[in-house]
Write a protein that holds these residues in place. Structure first.
Motif, PDB file in Angstrom:
ATOM      1  N   ARG A 230       0.851  -1.184   0.000  1.00 23.82           N
ATOM      2  CA  ARG A 230       0.000   0.000   0.000  1.00 23.82           C
ATOM      3  C   ARG A 230       0.890   1.238   0.000  1.00 23.82           C
ATOM      4  O   ARG A 230       1.810   1.344   0.810  1.00 23.82           O
ATOM      5  N   ALA A 231       0.602   2.158  -0.919  1.00 26.86           N
ATOM      6  CA  ALA A 231       1.433   3.352  -1.042  1.00 26.86           C
ATOM      7  C   ALA A 231       0.618   4.470  -1.680  1.00 26.86           C
ATOM      8  O   ALA A 231      -0.245   4.203  -2.537  1.00 26.86           O
ATOM      9  N   PRO A 232       0.867   5.722  -1.299  1.00 25.28           N
ATOM     10  CA  PRO A 232       0.168   6.834  -1.943  1.00 25.28           C
ATOM     11  C   PRO A 232       0.424   6.899  -3.448  1.00 25.28           C
ATOM     12  O   PRO A 232      -0.446   7.337  -4.202  1.00 25.28           O
ATOM     13  N   TYR A 233       1.619   6.464  -3.864  1.00 25.37           N
ATOM     14  CA  TYR A 233       1.970   6.463  -5.282  1.00 25.37           C
ATOM     15  C   TYR A 233       2.366   5.055  -5.703  1.00 25.37           C
ATOM     16  O   TYR A 233       3.240   4.429  -5.082  1.00 25.37           O
ATOM     17  N   VAL A 234       1.712   4.561  -6.736  1.00 27.48           N
ATOM     18  CA  VAL A 234       2.055   3.272  -7.326  1.00 27.48           C
ATOM     19  C   VAL A 234       2.376   3.520  -8.798  1.00 27.48           C
ATOM     20  O   VAL A 234       1.530   4.031  -9.549  1.00 27.48           O
ATOM     21  N   LEU A 235       3.589   3.177  -9.192  1.00 29.10           N
ATOM     22  CA  LEU A 235       4.079   3.504 -10.528  1.00 29.10           C
ATOM     23  C   LEU A 235       4.264   2.238 -11.355  1.00 29.10           C
ATOM     24  O   LEU A 235       4.971   1.305 -10.937  1.00 29.10           O
ATOM     25  N   ARG A 236       3.631   2.202 -12.510  1.00 29.04           N
ATOM     26  CA  ARG A 236       3.728   1.056 -13.418  1.00 29.04           C
ATOM     27  C   ARG A 236       4.896   1.280 -14.372  1.00 29.04           C
ATOM     28  O   ARG A 236       4.862   2.152 -15.230  1.00 29.04           O
TER      29      ARG A 236
END
Length: 466
Positions: A230-236
């Protein structure tokens, strides 16, 4: 020549040369982070690097399905150069000046990668010889001259156009009738760079979990079989493997590219070829090739084999069809006849990400915290670095740590593109396109006409290439 002794697959020659690093632990269970990066290739690792350097206290987790560099970052041709997919379309959408800024950013990106590698003591066999692209038919020469003029119009005033004699004095490509050269390029060893990056970001305090496939990305969540981050920003940052994620099957098409590498060649062969400047080498064919002279004096050469697998499937170990190996060897010998007796030591394949409009992009959805970068269409060695710095700036802007920057204002930021067609239409389309390109190349080899084969022009329009 027999290819019985050729190693086929095994990820790539670059990994056979260097070996894999000791395995990093998979995700042990549910956890949290400030930023979760999905993908341990160039894009993911560069993003982790720049974010951690900018904000050292950030808790950054990188999730990698196999091991760092398993995908295109560990299988590519080692071209660090200033090309970016979609620049001409961005010029149409946002104006010529915006596209010039994008091109200038790519020129500077080559310098940036070289600078950081030196600063972080990453020895990736980088040699700044520039990029030489050759023509060996009248049609290719016409395209090359047009290409050269367009590049100058986008601000690349240090580019050089060479005739047949000058070209062969640099690299003695049989039948070459001209070339264009830019200083904005370098040869490198892809795996040395990716392993060096991974070690560098770990030393900065970034957590990397390997053998941890992400199955689905949602706002603030990256789901894996071992738990959820879980994270405020998830980058693909998954490039050609994006189709493996839930709901992403038609986002970017995983295009196959294949490579071979020779044994180390003796000085007598190099005396006939030249290539003392160790430029990266390409051509102006529709189904183009790309090559480099490696640090240990091999020739690594790539091109299209089977361009696409049904259902956006991706391979596991890079195994390549014998017919593709033979086709690449034929290109090698056509370019350099003195290599006819050289052993092919290794052949491999990998996938690159292709958006429907062939435009690379980087984006952050500020409403969800989801970000992505990719669709590099084979130009990812340098473009991944620019994308990573842009993602850093977008996150800092969103979190209130900075305002807009020159990078966040570039025209590829936030670009949206429609999805690829469902099967079997995309399989038929991609295979039909490359069949047309190969047929056009064969006709141009024997034609005195300076114009591009009409079939190739039709294929370009149908494919949406720019």
């Amino acid at each position: 020549m027999s290819t019985v002794s050729t190693v086929n697959g095994g990820i790539s020659f670059w990994y056979a040369d260097q070996g894999t690093s000791p395995a990093r632990e998979p995700l042990p269970g549910d956890t949290t982070a400030d930023v979760c990066i999905v993908g341990g290739g160039y894009t993911g690792l560069w993003t982790a690097y720049y974010l951690k350097k900018a904000v050292p206290f950030l808790n950054i987790t990188v999730l990698e399905a196999k091991f760092c560099g398993y995908g295109a970052s560990g299988r590519n041709g080692g071209w660090l150069y200033n090309g970016i997919a979609g620049r001409d379309r961005y010029a149409k959408l946002h104006g010529h000046d915006a596209a010039v800024r994008l091109q200038q950013a790519m020129n500077e990106t080559v310098d940036e990668v070289v600078r950081v590698a030196a600063e972080e003591n990453i020895d990736a066999d980088i040699h700044r010889g520039g990029v030489l692209e050759v023509a060996y038919t009248p049609a290719q020469l016409a395209r090359l001259k047009d290409f050269h003029s367009v590049e100058i119009a986008f601000g690349e005033t240090d580019r050089v156009l060479r005739g047949a004699r000058e070209t062969c004095e640099r690299v003695n490509v049989t039948g070459a009738v001209g070339s264009t050269w830019t200083p904005h390029g370098a040869r490198l060893h892809p795996v040395k760079l990716v392993k060096g990056l991974a070690a560098t970001v770990e030393a900065l305090g970034v957590t990397i979990h390997e053998s941890t496939p992400v199955t689905e990305i949602e706002p603030k969540h990256a789901h894996t079989p071992y738990g959820t981050v879980r994270a405020p920003y998830v980058l693909r940052c998954t490039e050609g493997f994006t189709a493996n994620l839930k709901g992403q099957r038609r986002t970017w098409l995983p295009m196959n590219s294949s490579m071979i590498v020779t044994e180390p060649l003796p000085q007598s062969v190099w005396d006939t070829i030249g290539w003392d400047g160790r430029e990266t080498l390409g051509d102006m064919a529709h189904a183009y090739m790309y090559a480099q002279r490696t640090a240990d004096d091999r020739i690594a050469l790539g091109g299209r084999g089977v361009p696409y697998r049904f259902g956006s499937a991706t391979d596991n170990d890079g195994r390549t069809r014998p017919a593709t190996v033979e086709a690449l060897r034929e290109i090698l010998v056509r370019f350099f006849p003195t290599t006819a007796g050289a052993r092919i030591d290794h052949a491999w394949s990998g996938v690159l990400g292709v958006p429907r409009d062939w435009c690379a992009t980087v984006a952050l959805d500020r409403s969800t915290g989801l970000g992505w970068a990719g669709g590099y269409v084979g130009s990812g060695v340098a473009t991944a670095n620019l994308a990573a710095r842009t993602l850093r700036d977008l996150i800092q802007q969103d979190s209130g740590q900075s305002g807009p920057t020159e990078l966040t204002e570039l025209p590829w930021v936030g670009h949206k593109v429609r999805r690829w067609e469902p099967e079997p239409f995309r399989w038929i389309g991609v295979h039909g396109m490359y069949a047309a390109y190969r047929a056009a190349d064969r006709r141009e080899l024997t034609s005195p006409r300076a114009g591009t084969d009409p079939v190739a022009k039709i294929a370009d329009r149908l494919a949406g290439r720019h």
